[in-house]
Design an enzyme around this catalytic site. Structure first.
Site, PDB file in Angstrom:
ATOM      1  N   LYS A 134      22.139  39.902  20.282  1.00 64.76           N
ATOM      2  CA  LYS A 134      22.473  40.141  21.684  1.00 64.76           C
ATOM      3  C   LYS A 134      23.413  41.325  21.857  1.00 64.76           C
ATOM      4  O   LYS A 134      23.318  42.057  22.841  1.00 64.76           O
ATOM      5  CB  LYS A 134      23.076  38.873  22.294  1.00 64.76           C
ATOM      6  CG  LYS A 134      22.053  37.746  22.439  1.00 64.76           C
ATOM      7  CD  LYS A 134      22.634  36.538  23.142  1.00 64.76           C
ATOM      8  CE  LYS A 134      21.577  35.458  23.310  1.00 64.76           C
ATOM      9  NZ  LYS A 134      22.104  34.255  24.009  1.00 64.76           N
ATOM     10  N   LYS A 214       7.903  33.497  21.701  1.00 66.89           N
ATOM     11  CA  LYS A 214       8.069  32.241  22.421  1.00 66.89           C
ATOM     12  C   LYS A 214       7.925  32.475  23.926  1.00 66.89           C
ATOM     13  O   LYS A 214       8.243  33.540  24.433  1.00 66.89           O
ATOM     14  CB  LYS A 214       9.459  31.641  22.158  1.00 66.89           C
ATOM     15  CG  LYS A 214       9.667  31.102  20.770  1.00 66.89           C
ATOM     16  CD  LYS A 214      10.915  30.232  20.684  1.00 66.89           C
ATOM     17  CE  LYS A 214      12.167  30.984  21.052  1.00 66.89           C
ATOM     18  NZ  LYS A 214      13.384  30.149  20.886  1.00 66.89           N
ATOM     19  N   LYS A 217      11.748  32.530  30.013  1.00 65.80           N
ATOM     20  CA  LYS A 217      12.005  32.738  31.439  1.00 65.80           C
ATOM     21  C   LYS A 217      12.182  34.218  31.756  1.00 65.80           C
ATOM     22  O   LYS A 217      11.891  34.665  32.864  1.00 65.80           O
ATOM     23  CB  LYS A 217      13.280  31.998  31.867  1.00 65.80           C
ATOM     24  CG  LYS A 217      13.205  30.495  31.784  1.00 65.80           C
ATOM     25  CD  LYS A 217      14.554  29.901  32.160  1.00 65.80           C
ATOM     26  CE  LYS A 217      14.582  28.409  31.889  1.00 65.80           C
ATOM     27  NZ  LYS A 217      15.928  27.836  32.159  1.00 65.80           N
TER      28      LYS A 217
END
Length: 348
Positions: A134, A214, A217
């Site tokens: 991240k 995967k 959202k």
């Protein structure tokens, strides 16, 4: 997402009696990042519902403190918290059989996180894979992003958890919680049990547009993700447009045929059948025909959930009241633990 089993019981705060169930507590947290998608439901939420019938006390937290490690619009965050509460209730989380609460409303999570952070070395956090990933994406990360694994450890240890059902990508964060339990116990005396991992065997639902990733959202491709609030027409469109391959036969070969295998896995999960059973049912169909079958099965599974989310979101006061009551119950479990921690640390 993470699920924790605890060994402390507090049945007096629940409106039911489950003496015949194993004496353990279950805790899981999910970030309020909008309405869950099909992967969230099949990968975690469906099993959360089942856990309510397997253990005497079950706790589910909307972990809003974790969510602000990324920039959040305050009004959007408020709405996302209520969206998540409505979604969990619609999926089958029952406040009479479990405790549903908002993490930030139980201040002991933050207090224990600070204490554990003072026992954590910076190199230990720097080597965690999610920080590396991240922080590279954003060039640099916030202090909150850097230390949020410590808050996650506090979430685990606050209720003296003994087992943690987790995905494979959460293992290293669980190891941090285990390390911090050992460090705390070594410094202040035996207090926290070392939580152990229970790996989930659930197949991950992949993106409909890129079956190597995967379902997410945040996927920029609108047709990649099936949300719990999608209409039947939305679901049919997304599954019909799902990436497969040039072979028309329906088989389950995740390595060589990830697209069609993702549909098979999804079909098996929503219908409660095995992969082998749904492949047999698809004999004689081409992938185009099979997509219609999968879409129908997904619509049948999600339609009642979608309608219930709509009903619940129409009553904001009811959702806020449920979360407030849940926070009171969670606080009643966390407060005695923190009282002992303060004494051990030397605050009084």
């Amino acid at each position: 997402m993470f699920v924790f089993l605890f060994n402390r019981i507090c049945l007096k705060h629940l409106s039911f009696s489950l003496q015949s169930l194993p004496k353990a507590q279950v805790f899981s947290g999910i970030q309020p990042t909008g309405v869950p998608h099909l992967g969230n439901y099949l990968g975690a939420l469906e099993s959360w519902v089942a856990l309510q019938d397997k253990y005497s006390t079950v706790m589910y937290s909307i972990v809003d403190l974790h969510s602000i490690t990324q920039p959040q619009d305050p009004q959007m965050l408020r709405e996302n918290i209520l969206d998540m509460a409505a979604s969990l209730l619609a999926c089958g989380i029952d406040p009479t059989r479990s405790i549903l609460f908002q993490q930030s409303q139980v201040s002991e999570h933050s207090e224990l996180s600070w204490i554990l952070g003072c026992l954590t070395s910076m190199p230990r956090l720097r080597h965690l894979p999610q920080w590396k990933m991240k922080s590279k994406q954003k060039n640099e990360g916030s202090v909150g992003l850097y230390t949020y694994p410590v808050l996650q450890a506090a979430d685990i240890l606050l209720y003296k958890s003994t087992h943690v059902p987790v995905g494979e990508d959460q293992i290293q964060h669980l190891e941090l919680a285990q390390d911090l339990a050992r460090i705390f116990n070594s410094q202040y005396g035996e207090f926290f049990p070392e939580p152990r991992a229970l790996l989930s065997g659930t197949r991950k639902v992949k993106s409909l547009r890129d079956p190597s990733s995967k379902m997410s959202k945040s996927d920029p491709q609108k047709l990649a993700t099936v949300f719990l609030t999608d209409t039947p027409d939305d679901i049919v469109l997304k599954i019909r447009r799902a990436v497969t391959d040039f072979t028309s036969e329906v088989t389950y070969e995740p390595e060589s045929r990830p697209g069609v295998s993702n549909l098979v896995s999804m079909h098996a999960a929503v219908s409660g059948q095995s992969v082998e059973e749904v492949v047999r049912l698809a004999e004689g169909m081409d992938t185009g025909q099979y997509k219609n079958v999968v879409a129908e099965a997904v619509v049948q599974k999600l339609q009642p959930i979608r309608l219930e989310i709509q009903r619940l979101r129409a009553d904001r006061g009811h959702l806020e009241s449920l979360l407030a009551k849940g926070a009171e119950k969670a606080h009643s479990l966390a407060a005695p633990v923190m009282t002992e921690v303060r004494k051990l640390v030397g605050f009084y």
